[in-house]
Design a protein around this motif. Structure first.
Motif, PDB file in Angstrom:
ATOM      1  N   TYR A 192      53.887  45.586   6.360  1.00  0.00           N
ATOM      2  CA  TYR A 192      52.809  45.056   5.626  1.00  0.00           C
ATOM      3  C   TYR A 192      52.668  45.114   4.200  1.00  0.00           C
ATOM      4  O   TYR A 192      52.943  46.130   3.824  1.00  0.00           O
ATOM      5  CB  TYR A 192      51.468  45.607   6.581  1.00  0.00           C
ATOM      6  CG  TYR A 192      51.631  45.445   7.901  1.00  0.00           C
ATOM      7  CD1 TYR A 192      52.185  46.490   8.789  1.00  0.00           C
ATOM      8  CD2 TYR A 192      51.152  44.385   8.643  1.00  0.00           C
ATOM      9  CE1 TYR A 192      52.500  46.189  10.204  1.00  0.00           C
ATOM     10  CE2 TYR A 192      51.098  44.061  10.042  1.00  0.00           C
ATOM     11  CZ  TYR A 192      51.926  45.159  10.777  1.00  0.00           C
ATOM     12  OH  TYR A 192      51.954  45.012  12.110  1.00  0.00           O
ATOM     13  N   HIS A 247      49.937  45.128   1.043  1.00  0.00           N
ATOM     14  CA  HIS A 247      48.632  45.459   1.022  1.00  0.00           C
ATOM     15  C   HIS A 247      48.115  45.338  -0.333  1.00  0.00           C
ATOM     16  O   HIS A 247      48.671  46.216  -1.183  1.00  0.00           O
ATOM     17  CB  HIS A 247      48.132  46.585   1.613  1.00  0.00           C
ATOM     18  CG  HIS A 247      46.722  46.809   1.844  1.00  0.00           C
ATOM     19  ND1 HIS A 247      46.111  48.088   1.562  1.00  0.00           N
ATOM     20  CD2 HIS A 247      45.695  46.112   1.655  1.00  0.00           C
ATOM     21  CE1 HIS A 247      44.754  47.932   1.790  1.00  0.00           C
ATOM     22  NE2 HIS A 247      44.449  46.728   1.737  1.00  0.00           N
ATOM     23  N   LYS A 267      42.034  43.545  -0.351  1.00  0.00           N
ATOM     24  CA  LYS A 267      42.214  42.427   0.573  1.00  0.00           C
ATOM     25  C   LYS A 267      42.695  43.036   2.055  1.00  0.00           C
ATOM     26  O   LYS A 267      43.156  44.158   2.045  1.00  0.00           O
ATOM     27  CB  LYS A 267      43.234  41.610  -0.098  1.00  0.00           C
ATOM     28  CG  LYS A 267      42.920  41.003  -1.144  1.00  0.00           C
ATOM     29  CD  LYS A 267      43.630  39.736  -1.555  1.00  0.00           C
ATOM     30  CE  LYS A 267      43.333  38.872  -2.716  1.00  0.00           C
ATOM     31  NZ  LYS A 267      44.119  37.725  -2.908  1.00  0.00           N
ATOM     32  N   ALA A 268      42.777  42.169   3.005  1.00  0.00           N
ATOM     33  CA  ALA A 268      43.376  42.705   4.185  1.00  0.00           C
ATOM     34  C   ALA A 268      44.712  42.563   4.160  1.00  0.00           C
ATOM     35  O   ALA A 268      45.462  41.962   3.414  1.00  0.00           O
ATOM     36  CB  ALA A 268      42.966  41.422   5.335  1.00  0.00           C
ATOM     37  N   PRO A 269      45.539  43.657   4.666  1.00  0.00           N
ATOM     38  CA  PRO A 269      46.795  43.902   4.940  1.00  0.00           C
ATOM     39  C   PRO A 269      47.343  42.565   5.474  1.00  0.00           C
ATOM     40  O   PRO A 269      46.734  41.663   6.263  1.00  0.00           O
ATOM     41  CB  PRO A 269      46.990  45.092   5.829  1.00  0.00           C
ATOM     42  CG  PRO A 269      45.974  45.880   5.814  1.00  0.00           C
ATOM     43  CD  PRO A 269      44.642  44.811   5.510  1.00  0.00           C
ATOM     44  N   ILE A 316      50.995  40.745   7.490  1.00  0.00           N
ATOM     45  CA  ILE A 316      52.275  41.155   7.920  1.00  0.00           C
ATOM     46  C   ILE A 316      53.360  40.434   7.337  1.00  0.00           C
ATOM     47  O   ILE A 316      53.403  39.328   7.003  1.00  0.00           O
ATOM     48  CB  ILE A 316      52.050  40.920   9.366  1.00  0.00           C
ATOM     49  CG1 ILE A 316      53.557  41.313  10.118  1.00  0.00           C
ATOM     50  CG2 ILE A 316      51.956  39.163   9.792  1.00  0.00           C
ATOM     51  CD1 ILE A 316      53.597  41.339  11.707  1.00  0.00           C
ATOM     52  N   TYR A 324      53.701  48.928   3.566  1.00  0.00           N
ATOM     53  CA  TYR A 324      53.540  49.842   4.594  1.00  0.00           C
ATOM     54  C   TYR A 324      54.465  49.589   5.702  1.00  0.00           C
ATOM     55  O   TYR A 324      54.589  48.416   6.168  1.00  0.00           O
ATOM     56  CB  TYR A 324      52.182  50.092   5.194  1.00  0.00           C
ATOM     57  CG  TYR A 324      51.115  50.742   4.281  1.00  0.00           C
ATOM     58  CD1 TYR A 324      50.501  49.834   3.376  1.00  0.00           C
ATOM     59  CD2 TYR A 324      50.835  52.118   4.193  1.00  0.00           C
ATOM     60  CE1 TYR A 324      49.601  50.400   2.587  1.00  0.00           C
ATOM     61  CE2 TYR A 324      49.876  52.485   3.442  1.00  0.00           C
ATOM     62  CZ  TYR A 324      49.315  51.823   2.517  1.00  0.00           C
ATOM     63  OH  TYR A 324      48.386  52.394   1.603  1.00  0.00           O
ATOM     64  N   CYS A 364      55.672  50.361   9.943  1.00  0.00           N
ATOM     65  CA  CYS A 364      54.831  50.658  11.235  1.00  0.00           C
ATOM     66  C   CYS A 364      55.686  50.627  12.222  1.00  0.00           C
ATOM     67  O   CYS A 364      56.339  49.741  12.336  1.00  0.00           O
ATOM     68  CB  CYS A 364      53.393  49.747  11.282  1.00  0.00           C
ATOM     69  SG  CYS A 364      52.525  50.306  12.827  1.00  0.00           S
ATOM     70  N   PHE A 382      52.147  54.654  11.120  1.00  0.00           N
ATOM     71  CA  PHE A 382      52.268  54.083  10.053  1.00  0.00           C
ATOM     72  C   PHE A 382      52.960  55.067   8.854  1.00  0.00           C
ATOM     73  O   PHE A 382      52.704  56.013   9.083  1.00  0.00           O
ATOM     74  CB  PHE A 382      51.002  53.436   9.307  1.00  0.00           C
ATOM     75  CG  PHE A 382      50.479  52.321   9.620  1.00  0.00           C
ATOM     76  CD1 PHE A 382      49.251  52.330  10.560  1.00  0.00           C
ATOM     77  CD2 PHE A 382      50.801  51.027   9.269  1.00  0.00           C
ATOM     78  CE1 PHE A 382      49.000  51.159  11.228  1.00  0.00           C
ATOM     79  CE2 PHE A 382      50.030  49.771   9.816  1.00  0.00           C
ATOM     80  CZ  PHE A 382      49.097  49.944  10.758  1.00  0.00           C
ATOM     81  N   GLY A 383      53.762  54.158   8.038  1.00  0.00           N
ATOM     82  CA  GLY A 383      54.256  55.028   6.823  1.00  0.00           C
ATOM     83  C   GLY A 383      53.188  55.283   5.980  1.00  0.00           C
ATOM     84  O   GLY A 383      52.057  54.972   5.842  1.00  0.00           O
ATOM     85  N   GLY A 384      53.414  56.437   4.958  1.00  0.00           N
ATOM     86  CA  GLY A 384      52.568  56.854   3.954  1.00  0.00           C
ATOM     87  C   GLY A 384      52.375  55.563   2.729  1.00  0.00           C
ATOM     88  O   GLY A 384      51.376  55.785   1.998  1.00  0.00           O
TER      89      GLY A 384
END
Lengths: 110, 118
Positions: A38, A40, A44-46, A48, A89, A91, A101-103
């Motif tokens: 994703y 980000h 805003k919205a993440p 895909i 990110y 996932c 998720f990843g950090g």
């Protein structure tokens, strides 16, 4: 369930390619071909970019590609553009019908 | 267009209750799972839990089990994230996301900022 491990930051110049790694375990990345990525932009919205390890949804640039080997997934962005500067990110679906998720990795386009 | 629209930012005090919402439009709401994902200040994304609107079956990440509740109102095409008792550590941005093919998150809501102070 521990978070997947990503580098905190990566950088590249316009036109270059960068790769972001994402390391998990045999209970998540290593167990399923259900890794997604994703993008980000803060505020805003993440969005895909990749699903099922390497599939790109329609509308996502082919400059984004991804792969997986054992417990590690990777996202490659080629031909870097200024608008690619964002947080990324990974996932993975994980045992127990959960997601991890990843950090997150902050990409800076120099 | 498939969209998830979340309720607005909120400021609450420690110990108060809260319900934030996520309205789905442009698709059959009952056909897709909904997850909630949080982002604490300066941190990454964290999956909190998900709900199946068909039967309201829920699954939570272990660390949040019992602290939050995910619910739906299918007649209103809306999912909810509910706290009975907020703590300072609940401050953050909360996103809802629709499951596509049950696995990937697409699309996401715009996020709801929750600020909890004592």
């Amino acid at each position: 369930q521990s978070a997947l491990t990503q580098p905190a930051s990566v950088s590249g110049s316009p036109g270059q390619s960068i790769t972001i790694s994402c390391t998990g375990t045999s209970s998540d990345i290593g167990a399923y071909n259900y890794v997604s990525w994703y993008q980000h932009h803060p505020g805003k919205a993440p969005k895909i970019l990749i699903y099922d390890v390497s599939q790109r949804p329609s509308g996502v640039s082919n400059r984004f590609s991804a792969a997986k080997s054992d417990n590690t997934a990777s996202l490659t962005i080629s031909g870097l553009q200024p608008e690619d500067e964002a947080d990324y990110y990974c996932c993975s679906y994980a045992r127990g019908v959960t997601w991890v998720f990843g950090g997150g990795t902050k990409l800076t386009v120099l | 267009e498939v969209q998830l629209v979340q309720s607005g930012a909120v400021v609450k005090k420690t110990g108060e209750s809260l319900r934030i919402s996520c309205y789905g439009s442009g698709y059959n709401f009952t056909n897709y799972l909904i997850s909630w994902v949080r982002q604490m200040p300066g941190k990454g994304l964290e999956w909190m839990g998900r709900i199946d609107p068909t039967d309201s079956f829920t699954k939570y990440t272990t660390s949040l089990q019992g602290h939050v509740t995910i619910a739906v109102d299918t007649s209103a095409a809306t999912a909810f994230l509910i706290w009975n008792r907020l703590t300072d550590s609940d401050s953050g941005m909360y996103y809802c996301a629709r499951h596509r093919d049950a696995i990937r998150f697409d699309p996401w809501g715009q996020g709801t900022l929750v600020t909890v102070s004592s």
